[in-house]
Design an enzyme around this catalytic site. Sequence first.
Site, PDB file in Angstrom:
ATOM      1  CG  ASP A 162      -4.399   6.708   1.486  1.00  0.00           C
ATOM      2  OD1 ASP A 162      -3.873   5.607   1.264  1.00  0.00           O
ATOM      3  OD2 ASP A 162      -3.904   7.551   2.252  1.00  0.00           O
ATOM      4  CG  HIS A 212      -1.735   1.207   1.432  1.00  0.00           C
ATOM      5  ND1 HIS A 212      -3.079   1.260   1.113  1.00  0.00           N
ATOM      6  CD2 HIS A 212      -1.433   2.439   1.899  1.00  0.00           C
ATOM      7  CE1 HIS A 212      -3.542   2.464   1.376  1.00  0.00           C
ATOM      8  NE2 HIS A 212      -2.561   3.199   1.868  1.00  0.00           N
ATOM      9  CD  GLU A 213       1.663   3.696   3.601  1.00  0.00           C
ATOM     10  OE1 GLU A 213       2.005   4.759   3.026  1.00  0.00           O
ATOM     11  OE2 GLU A 213       0.575   3.571   4.196  1.00  0.00           O
TER      12      GLU A 213
END
Length: 903
Positions: A166, A155-156
């Site tokens: 996001d 995700h990061e």
Amino acid sequence: MGLFRGFVFLLVLCLLHQSNTSFIKLNNNGFEDIVIVIDPSVPEDEKIIEQIEDMVTTASTYLFEATEKRFFFKNVSILIPENWKENPQYKRPKHENHKHADVIVAPPTLPGRDEPYTKQFTECGEKGEYIHFTPDLLLGKKQNEYGPPGKLFVHEWAHLRWGVFDEYNEDQPFYRAKSKKIEATRCSAGISGRNRVYKCQGGSCLSRACRIDSTTKLYGKDCQFFPDKVQTEKASIMFMQSIDSVVEFCNEKTHNQEAPSLQNIKCNFRSTWEVISNSEDFKNTIPMVTPPPPPVFSLLKISQRIVCLVLDKSGSMGGKDRLNRMNQAAKHFLLQTVENGSWVGMVHFDSTATIVNKLIQIKSSDERNTLMAGLPTYPLGGTSICSGIKYAFQVIGELHSQLDGSEVLLLTDGEDNTASSCIDEVKQSGAIVHFIALGRAADEAVIEMSKITGGSHFYVSDEAQNNGLIDAFGALTSGNTDLSQKSLQLESKGLTLNSNAWMNDTVIIDSTVGKDTFFLITWNSLPPSISLWDPSGTIMENFTVDATSKMAYLSIPGTAKVGTWAYNLQAKANPETLTITVTSRAANSSVPPITVNAKMNKDVNSFPSPMIVYAEILQGYVPVLGANVTAFIESQNGHTEVLELLDNGAAYTENGRYSLKVRAHGGANTARLKLRPPLNRAAYIPGWVVNGEIEANPPRPEIDEDTQTTLEDFSRTASGGAFVVSQVPSLPLPDQYPPSQITDLDATVHEDKIILTWTAPGDNFDVGKVQRYIIRISASILDLRDSFDDALQVNTTDLSPKEANSKESFAFKPENISEENATHIFIAIKSIDKSNLTSKVSNIAQVTLFIPQANPDDIDPTPTPTPTPTPDKSHNSGVNISTLVLSVIGSVVIVNFILSTTI
């Protein structure tokens, strides 16, 4: 914004990580040279290293599948703090240090808030700065709230590498869907769950239905979305990667364009997979046919600093007081900048090289004085840069057989056509080369050495009053030492005095610094009269005067008094150039000092692309707001432009090399800490719905984002390195710069009108005044985005643009929206300048043509207090204006900017 002969500078205050230059490379589908740094403040725990390896290994497989077999993690370096115990597995780092960190493992930015985040202040599709993980998160203590670390890393990583955002929004957690229902902001819309209020107090917890906010007609701010634990949806990783079934990024088919997610806001309603697919990484790879190998890890432990000064003493250094100015700066470096425990050597070179000092470990002033005594005293001969570098390697090699992580600090004023002959040797050495170019000449081969080894490079003019040499040497603190041990520059300024013999001013020493405080005065001709008073009015005496080097200095014993220090310098020659530099270290190792960092958006640029000056002010990892920030941009000829926020700009005078310095000053009534969670962070899961019941996670500490801590007065300066501009044409210049994009368009409803507000752009970005505005509306957000010129235009005859950075306001009646099934009105603006150059389409504001319906299972029948209604004065204008409800899409304020004002 500044204009240097048509070349635009933008000064932006933001959150950046020093002057990050990542070493990550993509090679045969695998990401190489990833640097993960464990912060020195993290208590020693070898399990953290094990968990990092497990996280990256798991993430590599997850990333490979999520990107349709395109990408994986090939090799990673983990940088271990110096204060952790030795281990035979640990090697000495080469170029890896905090400055080049891709991932930082450090305590939470705010106490108790362990959310991982990515420092990301750039636009959609542009790389971020670094990822921040906390030790507790890596150790698995927060898995219920944020999911497995491996999935979190992917995700990061998408934030960091591909510049996506996001797919949730804590500021707008719910929205009005086209279905005329209230929906949670998410992607994909198929993620199921319940909207509930869950409160815990005194050891007991209560779940209840949500209530409708009477103003927004959405669920109240205490309502949260609780996802079902068991899902079938595969997307999206940028919404809740912690859901077991989620293994994909949202694509064109699954993307939720209705939701006010940060991805929609920042990326113009494109899905995350569309952005990733448009990246250079994606374009330069094809899917693999076999699974990738597991990542390879290198464990690197920070050790004592090793640095060798390589100083030019060739004949050309005799002109323009260059040799003496070099010695002044080198003495300041040896007296104050280089840290205790470091090993320092010295080499002189002209047409040949000489070893003056073998490596000496700095333990006291004795070693510093020994090194200062070895500085060159007279210039003579030609220039052989490679000779100096090779002798430096010899000096370092006598202490360590390997040169890994050692530093060469090279200063020269000339070009050397043989310098390219040792580039390969430098590249293979493992050493870091820092390069300071004095005067107009700077050898391109040495600049290349600096870049490929991860070093810094500076261009310094021959104008002494700009203090450039001392600033450049002062910026070369260790890249791996604890922040509390670093020398911080509080002041750096100079004046050439003619009719007025006095240079008088003050220096602020705040409570976060004060240890090893050091005052340095330099002059060109004769020693000035020096008077310095501490905050209590006591005069400071005992300056050490070095008449040969034309400098005087004073080290304040212990911790310097907090407050305003005043100085008076009286010149004894006319004309005279005087400078003052003040440095200090953290007063307390447990209290982070206030710091300022600066950099340019590019090292090399050409007309008409603008240069952007990025600056940040932090205390630890917390941003400082409200400070006054000034950028000083000096050309190779010594001409300096001073750019301040909301400045009207200035003009370039030449192509060539430039250097950057930034000064920050915070007053007690202006500067403050902003206690808000970092943006671009993985979603916190408040709990899960299991068999119809909510299983709540431990609540995270609530942060009042309106809470701000006012700071005392402080001042800091920092060097931002060097850059080159080219292809600036001769005057007169064509108008190349359109108005900047409007990013804060807002819409409200009053009676039968929609009222728009925004910040005025300028004729050239944010300078001047635009000629006119074009406002268009549509019932389709994508039509407005993709075919703005075909949308219905609003009559703006009465709209007269204001000067840049002014607040604009305009009201209109939304007529002629004829779509029978329209649910929203979308509004956007373009700006046109006097040369008919057009800005980008603004962010898109919207008003809603219905009151959304809540899911009966989600709402509490208890009504919330409703304000006294305003009489309906609307009339028929194509829509029923009494049902318009405000919503805004696309505001830029979601980015991690302290300020985002251009000058």
